[in-house]
Design a protein around this motif. Structure first.
Motif, PDB file in Angstrom:
ATOM      1  N   LYS A  46      19.008  -9.678 -36.842  1.00  0.00           N
ATOM      2  CA  LYS A  46      19.212  -8.624 -37.599  1.00  0.00           C
ATOM      3  C   LYS A  46      19.416  -8.703 -38.664  1.00  0.00           C
ATOM      4  O   LYS A  46      18.164  -8.385 -39.851  1.00  0.00           O
ATOM      5  CB  LYS A  46      20.476  -7.892 -37.596  1.00  0.00           C
ATOM      6  N   SER A  47      20.066 -10.145 -39.766  1.00  0.00           N
ATOM      7  CA  SER A  47      19.357 -10.527 -41.321  1.00  0.00           C
ATOM      8  C   SER A  47      18.850 -11.144 -41.159  1.00  0.00           C
ATOM      9  O   SER A  47      17.570 -10.739 -41.761  1.00  0.00           O
ATOM     10  CB  SER A  47      20.400 -11.745 -41.725  1.00  0.00           C
ATOM     11  N   THR A  48      17.670 -11.533 -39.911  1.00  0.00           N
ATOM     12  CA  THR A  48      15.954 -12.364 -39.905  1.00  0.00           C
ATOM     13  C   THR A  48      15.265 -11.567 -40.925  1.00  0.00           C
ATOM     14  O   THR A  48      14.613 -11.441 -41.171  1.00  0.00           O
ATOM     15  CB  THR A  48      15.844 -13.384 -39.429  1.00  0.00           C
ATOM     16  N   PHE A 166      20.014  -2.973 -45.769  1.00  0.00           N
ATOM     17  CA  PHE A 166      21.669  -3.251 -46.153  1.00  0.00           C
ATOM     18  C   PHE A 166      21.412  -4.169 -45.332  1.00  0.00           C
ATOM     19  O   PHE A 166      21.560  -3.923 -44.301  1.00  0.00           O
ATOM     20  CB  PHE A 166      22.172  -1.865 -46.771  1.00  0.00           C
ATOM     21  N   ASP A 167      22.078  -5.433 -45.620  1.00  0.00           N
ATOM     22  CA  ASP A 167      22.892  -6.116 -44.876  1.00  0.00           C
ATOM     23  C   ASP A 167      24.317  -6.215 -44.354  1.00  0.00           C
ATOM     24  O   ASP A 167      24.957  -7.351 -44.913  1.00  0.00           O
ATOM     25  CB  ASP A 167      21.916  -7.699 -45.439  1.00  0.00           C
ATOM     26  N   GLU A 168      25.098  -5.901 -43.706  1.00  0.00           N
ATOM     27  CA  GLU A 168      25.687  -5.485 -43.709  1.00  0.00           C
ATOM     28  C   GLU A 168      26.886  -5.870 -45.147  1.00  0.00           C
ATOM     29  O   GLU A 168      27.957  -6.542 -45.312  1.00  0.00           O
ATOM     30  CB  GLU A 168      26.536  -7.024 -42.714  1.00  0.00           C
ATOM     31  N   PRO A 169      26.457  -4.728 -45.555  1.00  0.00           N
ATOM     32  CA  PRO A 169      27.260  -4.961 -46.431  1.00  0.00           C
ATOM     33  C   PRO A 169      29.223  -4.381 -46.859  1.00  0.00           C
ATOM     34  O   PRO A 169      29.109  -4.636 -48.134  1.00  0.00           O
ATOM     35  CB  PRO A 169      25.914  -2.922 -47.082  1.00  0.00           C
TER      36      PRO A 169
HETATM   37 MG    MG Z   1      23.165 -11.538 -40.325  1.00  0.00          MG
END
Ligand code: MG
Ligand code: ADP
Length: 246
Positions: A46-48, A166-169
């Protein structure tokens, strides 16, 4: 920029970290004002994916278009792209030696070369939007996690981006501070901001997402409305994942 085109279009995106094939052909279209929530287990990519969209990571195959424009692998274009997509991280990434307002006007003055007076005006506008007007002179270390994240959101908004990533804000926040950040994000969605949100907050996904995508092993296994994904997911992996967390 062509506003007739999707805000973000990801086609056949592949990413390797050396031998490790981390994104395996991701396709995704985000129309203007859409909110797409990506869910999935830790390590699924997901982050990538978000980092590839604004080129914080390189990728080996595939195309990302922002309002119809390809992003060539050229530093000038990449910097322009980053100014068009706001990113909010789990760990806030505020500049510790600058006040909240200093953080918020940094991009407009340094990247957009805006005059300080104008940047301050825009900065204050977005600090008001996230409920942080009374903290403009505060330094990050004096803020709660929720306040830091709201300042980070204002900093991204001050660039007036075409979409927000938004990455796991809320993952680094104490539970009692999660709500204030989600509420800012919900307001943004209501204002029509285009958003891709990676989160484990399933309540937010149900209420705010237009589309939910389930990511597993570097692919998005299925997209659907929140109703479809949470109430009758088609893929067994999605059912298993939701069974573990809900
Ligand atoms: Mg991640
Ligand atoms: P998620 O955000 O869904 O938890 P990530 O995108 O962080 O997943 O990671 C996907 C995979 O890529 C994981 O196996 C992770 O170990 C690997 N990975 C992430 N970043 C790097 C990196 N900088 N170098 C090597 N491998 C990485």
């Amino acid at each position: 920029m062509n506003l007739q085109q999707p805000a973000i279009e990801i086609c056949g995106l592949h990413k390797w970290f050396d031998e490790h094939h981390v994104l395996k052909g991701v396709d995704m279209t985000v129309d203007s004002s859409d909110v797409i929530v990506i869910i999935g287990a830790s390590g699924s990519g997901k982050s990538t994916l978000l980092r590839c969209v604004n080129r914080l990571e390189t990728y080996e195959k595939g195309v990302v278009r922002v309002h119809g424009e390809d992003v060539p692998e050229d530093e000038g274009y990449i910097n322009k792209l980053r100014a068009r997509l706001g990113m909010v991280f789990q760990n806030f990434n505020l500049f510790p030696h600058m006040t909240v307002l200093g953080n918020v006007i940094e991009g407009p003055t340094q990247v957009k070369k805006m005059k300080k007076k104008e940047a301050v005006e825009i900065g204050r506008h977005y600090l008001a939007k996230v409920g942080m007007s009374d903290k403009e002179d505060a330094y990050p270390q004096t803020l709660s996690g929720g306040q830091k994240q709201r300042a980070a959101i204002a900093r991204a908004l001050a660039m007036e981006p075409e979409a927000m990533l938004f990455d796991e804000p809320t993952s680094a926040l104490d539970p009692e501070l999660v709500g204030e950040v989600l509420s800012v994000m919900r307001n943004l969605a209501e204002d029509g901001m285009t958003m891709i949100v990676v989160t484990h907050e399933m309540g937010f996904a149900r209420e705010v997402a237009d589309t939910v995508g389930f990511m597993d092993g570097g692919s998005i296994l299925e997209f659907g409305t929140p109703e479809a994904i949470f109430n009758h997911p088609e893929q067994q992996r999605t059912q298993e994942f939701l069974g573990q967390i809900l």
